[in-house]
Write a protein that holds these residues in place. Structure first.
Motif, PDB file in Angstrom:
ATOM      1  N   ASN A  66       0.820  -1.212   0.000  1.00 24.86           N
ATOM      2  CA  ASN A  66       0.000   0.000   0.000  1.00 24.86           C
ATOM      3  C   ASN A  66       0.852   1.259   0.000  1.00 24.86           C
ATOM      4  OD1 ASN A  66      -2.377  -1.565   0.109  1.00 24.86           O
ATOM      5  ND2 ASN A  66      -2.186  -1.755   2.328  1.00 24.86           N
ATOM      6  N   ASP A 184      -8.379   4.420   2.336  1.00 24.87           N
ATOM      7  CA  ASP A 184      -6.973   4.607   2.687  1.00 24.87           C
ATOM      8  C   ASP A 184      -6.370   3.215   2.825  1.00 24.87           C
ATOM      9  OD1 ASP A 184      -4.504   4.978   3.879  1.00 24.87           O
ATOM     10  OD2 ASP A 184      -5.181   6.641   5.143  1.00 24.87           O
ATOM     11  N   THR A 185      -5.632   2.778   1.793  1.00 24.95           N
ATOM     12  CA  THR A 185      -5.137   1.397   1.787  1.00 24.95           C
ATOM     13  C   THR A 185      -4.097   1.152   2.867  1.00 24.95           C
ATOM     14  OG1 THR A 185      -3.542   2.041   0.083  1.00 24.95           O
ATOM     15  CG2 THR A 185      -5.611   1.043  -0.661  1.00 24.95           C
ATOM     16  N   THR A 187      -4.347   2.180   5.987  1.00 24.21           N
ATOM     17  CA  THR A 187      -5.010   1.922   7.264  1.00 24.21           C
ATOM     18  C   THR A 187      -6.267   1.078   7.120  1.00 24.21           C
ATOM     19  OG1 THR A 187      -6.303   3.964   7.086  1.00 24.21           O
ATOM     20  CG2 THR A 187      -4.144   4.122   8.158  1.00 24.21           C
ATOM     21  N   LYS A 191     -11.719   7.536   4.255  1.00 20.44           N
ATOM     22  CA  LYS A 191     -11.347   8.907   4.614  1.00 20.44           C
ATOM     23  C   LYS A 191     -11.963   9.870   3.588  1.00 20.44           C
ATOM     24  CE  LYS A 191      -8.556   7.709   7.996  1.00 20.44           C
ATOM     25  NZ  LYS A 191      -7.091   7.830   7.851  1.00 20.44           N
ATOM     26  N   GLY A 193     -12.448  12.341   0.702  1.00 21.07           N
ATOM     27  CA  GLY A 193     -11.642  12.670  -0.470  1.00 21.07           C
ATOM     28  C   GLY A 193     -12.062  13.992  -1.081  1.00 21.07           C
ATOM     29  N   ASN A 298      -5.247   5.908  -9.507  1.00 23.31           N
ATOM     30  CA  ASN A 298      -4.391   5.143  -8.598  1.00 23.31           C
ATOM     31  C   ASN A 298      -3.234   4.490  -9.346  1.00 23.31           C
ATOM     32  OD1 ASN A 298      -5.993   5.768  -6.414  1.00 23.31           O
ATOM     33  ND2 ASN A 298      -7.176   3.863  -6.499  1.00 23.31           N
TER      34      ASN A 298
END
Length: 563
Positions: A66, A184-185, A187, A191, A193, A298
Motif C-alpha cells: 500500500n 486509505d489502503t 489503514t 477517509k 476525499g 491510482n
C-alpha cells in the motif's frame, strides 16, 4: 481462497496463493518476475490460521505494501496492493464477507439514534455498468460524456474528485450535499476525499449514516433512501453534526476486480421524494465510470512513484560510481586492470586506489553486507573513511582499526563489511596486507604457482567488534618481477549456474595459474568463465576484480618523490 490479481499483457489475471507463495526472478518461485531489479527470492506470502502474511526476503529494491516499504511481516487484507519494482498485485480473499475483512473500517462512523432508514431501491454496481436501456438517455449520455472528458484530462484524484461532485450536482439539481470517501489502503479505513455543498462553504457540517455506508460497501450496491435522519461521528477532518437529511443516494466505487475504492453519497434536505429510482440508475452508471477514473488515477500515481523510484536509483547509481576510481593507476613497472559490476542498480562492493606519496599506493577491495540503497550508502561512507584512515596512518592494519572504530561509533546496525587493504611500495616492490574478513588476495608467482596472500591473518569483518591493538595485523611480503596479485569479491566465487550450483574457488585458482599473469587477460578469462557457467542466470551479488602485475620494465613510479 486467496489470490493475487494483476495485469498481464494489458489483461487482468489472477493466481492462487498457496500456503507458502514465493515471488522472485528465480525459476523455482511460484510467480517469476524476469527482471534484474527483482531479487532471486524477493517476497514470500505465508498463509496461517489467522490470515495471510507478506514478508520481504531482504530484497535489494524492497517490497511495498500500500505504498510503504515493508520492514517486517505484515498481515494482508483484501484490497491490499503489493508492489515489487514495476509490478503491482492486489491481494484478494474470496471468503471475506464482512466489511472488516474487505479492508473497510466503518467503525468510526456510528449512528447516534435508533431511527430506521427507509430503503427505496438498490442497484448492483459490482464492476459492471448499468444496462443502458434502463437509463434516461439524455442524462446518462451527458453525464458519461462529461466524466469521460474528465478522464482524458485528470489523472490526479485532487482534480478528479471535485470534478465528479460538480458533475453530479449538474445532473441532480435537487442535491444539497455530496461527499466522496476514499479507501486509505495504508489503514484500511474510509477517509474524506472531496466534499461539496450547494449553498455553503466546503467546510460546512456534513453527516453520514453508517447503516447505509455499511450496506453499500458490503453488498456492492447503490442505495436510494429517504428519511435517513441519523447522526454520525466520522473523521476528525470533517465536522459532522445533526442535519435533517430527507433523501440520499449512496454508491460504492468498485474497481474491475470488485474491490472497494471508496463511496460516493448525495443527499438533500428538502423532500424524501427528491431522488427517484430512475435517478438511482443514472447515479449508479456515473459512479461506475467514476470508479474507472479513480482506479486509473491510482494506477497512474503508482506508475509515477515507480518512475520516481527508478530515477532515484539511477541517480544513486551514478553517484555511487563517482566514489569508485575513474582511471587506473599509472605506475611504471606495474600493470593494472579492474572490473566492477553491481548485481542490481546500486551495489555494496567497493574498491579504491589511494596515492599515499613516497612511491606508495593504497589499494582497497571490500564488500558491504546486505543489498540495496542502505548497502550503497554504507559503501559511500566506507570510501571516505578508508581514504582518510589510510592517508593518515600509511599502514593497512592501523587503517582498518581506525575505520572499524568510526563505523562502530556511527552505530550502523545490521551491516558488516569485509575489507582487504593493501599498500604497494613501488620503489622497494613490497606489498603490505591487512584483512578484515575478506577473501584473501591471490598471488601468481613467476613460476605459475598460485597461493593465498597472508591468509593466516584474516580477521573479523568491520563493524562487529571494537578495535584493539592486536586486531587486524599487517603482513609484508616482497613482490618478485612477474608476480600477479588478484583481489576480488565473493560475487566471483558465488556466481550461480542455472541448476543452482556455485562457481567456487577452484576455477579462479585454475584460471590464474593457467594465465601468463597479465591483468587484463586474467580479468577477461574470469568473466568469461562466469558467463559460461551462469548461462544467463542473473547475478545475485556484485562482482569486483582488482588485478595488477609487477612487470620487468622500469623501477620507480609516476608518484615518485624524493626519498
Amino acid at each position: 481462497m486467496a489470490y493475487l490479481e494483476f495485469f498481464e499483457g494489458g489483461k487482468p489475471a489472477r493466481i492462487e496463493v498457496q500456503d507458502t507463495f514465493l515471488i522472485g526472478r528465480d525459476k523455482d518461485c511460484d510467480f517469476v518476475i524476469a527482471s534484474d531489479a527483482v531479487s532471486r527470492h524477493h517476497t514470500r506470502i505465508r498463509r496461517r490460521e489467522e490470515g495471510a502474511f507478506l514478508e520481504d526476503l531482504d530484497s535489494l529494491n524492497g517490497t511495498f505494501l500500500n505504498g510503504r516499504r515493508m520492514e517486517s511481516a505484515v498481515r494482508l487484507h483484501t484490497g491490499d496492493k503489493v508492489t515489487i519494482c514495476n509490478r503491482v498485485f492486489r491481494f484478494v480473499e474470496e471468503d471475506d464477507t464482512d466489511t472488516a475483512a474487505m479492508g473497510v473500517d466503518l467503525g468510526s462512523i456510528k449512528d447516534v439514534d435508533d431511527q430506521e432508514v427507509d430503503i427505496l431501491g438498490t442497484l448492483s454496481v459490482k464492476a459492471e455498468p448499468v444496462p443502458q436501456e434502463l437509463l434516461q438517455p439524455e442524462k446518462a449520455l451527458l453525464a458519461l460524456l462529461d466524466l469521460l472528458h474528465c478522464l482524458s484530462r485528470n489523472l490526479d484524484e485532487k482534480d478528479l474528485l471535485p470534478h465528479l461532485l460538480d458533475s453530479l450536482f449538474r445532473f441532480f439539481p435537487q442535491a444539497d450535499h455530496g461527499v466522496v470517501l476514499l479507501m486509505d489502503t495504508a489503514t484500511g479505513t474510509l477517509k474524506p476525499g472531496a466534499v461539496r455543498h450547494r449553498n455553503g462553504p466546503a467546510h460546512c457540517p456534513l453527516r453520514l449514516s453508517r447503516t447505509i455506508l455499511d450496506r453499500a460497501v458490503r453488498n456492492r450496491e447503490a442505495i436510494l433512501s429517504r428519511d435517513a435522519a441519523t447522526d454520525a461521528a466520522f473523521s476528525a477532518s470533517l465536522s459532522l453534526v445533526r442535519l435533517p437529511i430527507r433523501a440520499l443516494m449512496c454508491a460504492p466505487l468498485v474497481d474491475q476486480k470488485n474491490v472497494i475504492l471508496g463511496v460516493v453519497q448525495l443527499h438533500t434536505e428538502t423532500s424524501g421524494d427528491a431522488f427517484t429510482p430512475r435517478d438511482l440508475e443514472v447515479f449508479g452508471s456515473i459512479i461506475h465510470a467514476a470508479a474507472v477514473a479513480v482506479e486509473n488515477a491510482n494506477l497512474h500515481r503508482e506508475m509515477v512513484e515507480q518512475d520516481r523510484l527508478q530515477r532515484d536509483l539511477a541517480h544513486a547509481q551514478s553517484v555511487q560510481k563517482a566514489f569508485l576510481p575513474q582511471s587506473l593507476p599509472s605506475v611504471p613497472g606495474y600493470d593494472f586492470h579492474t572490473h566492477y559490476e553491481a548485481a542490481y542498480t546500486v551495489g555494496g562492493d567497493y574498491y579504491s586506489f589511494i596515492d599515499l606519496g613516497k612511491n606508495r599506493l593504497g589499494i582497497g577491495v571490500g564488500d558491504v553486507s546486505g543489498k540495496g540503497v542502505s548497502a550503497a550508502l554504507l559503501m559511500a561512507k566506507l570510501s571516505s573513511e578508508v581514504r582518510a584512515a589510510l592517508t593518515s596512518t600509511g599502514d593497512p592494519g592501523a587503517a582498518l582499526r581506525v575505520v572499524n572504530t568510526a563505523l562502530l561509533d556511527a552505530d550502523i546496525p545490521m551491516h558488516f563489511i569485509t575489507l582487504v587493504l593493501l599498500v604497494l611500495d613501488t620503489r622497494h616492490h613490497t606489498l603490505a596486507i591487512a584483512n578484515a574478513g575478506h577473501l584473501a588476495p591471490l598471488l601468481r608467482l613467476p613460476d605459475g604457482t598460485v597461493e593465498a596472500a597472508a591468509s593466516d591473518i584474516i580477521n573479523l569483518p568491520l563493524n562487529i567488534q571494537p578495535s584493539t591493538s592486536d586486531l587486524y595485523p599487517t603482513a609484508v611480503m616482497d613482490l618478485e618481477p612477474g608476480t600477479t596479485v588478484l583481489a576480488y569479491s565473493d560475487g566471483i566465487t558465488e556466481a550461480f549456474s542455472p541448476d543452482g550450483r556455485q562457481l567456487g574457488q577452484a576455477p579462479v585458482d585454475r584460471i590464474l595459474a593457467d594465465s601468463n599473469g597479465e591483468p587484463e587477460a586474467v580479468t577477461g578469462a574470469l568473466l568469461e568463465e562466469i558467463r559460461v557457467f551462469a548461462a544467463g542466470t542473473p547475478m545475485r551479488d556484485d562482482t569486483t576484480i582488482v588485478c595488477f602485475q609487477h612487470g620487468d620494465a622500469g623501477i620507480g613510479s609516476a608518484m615518485d618523490e624524493p626519498a
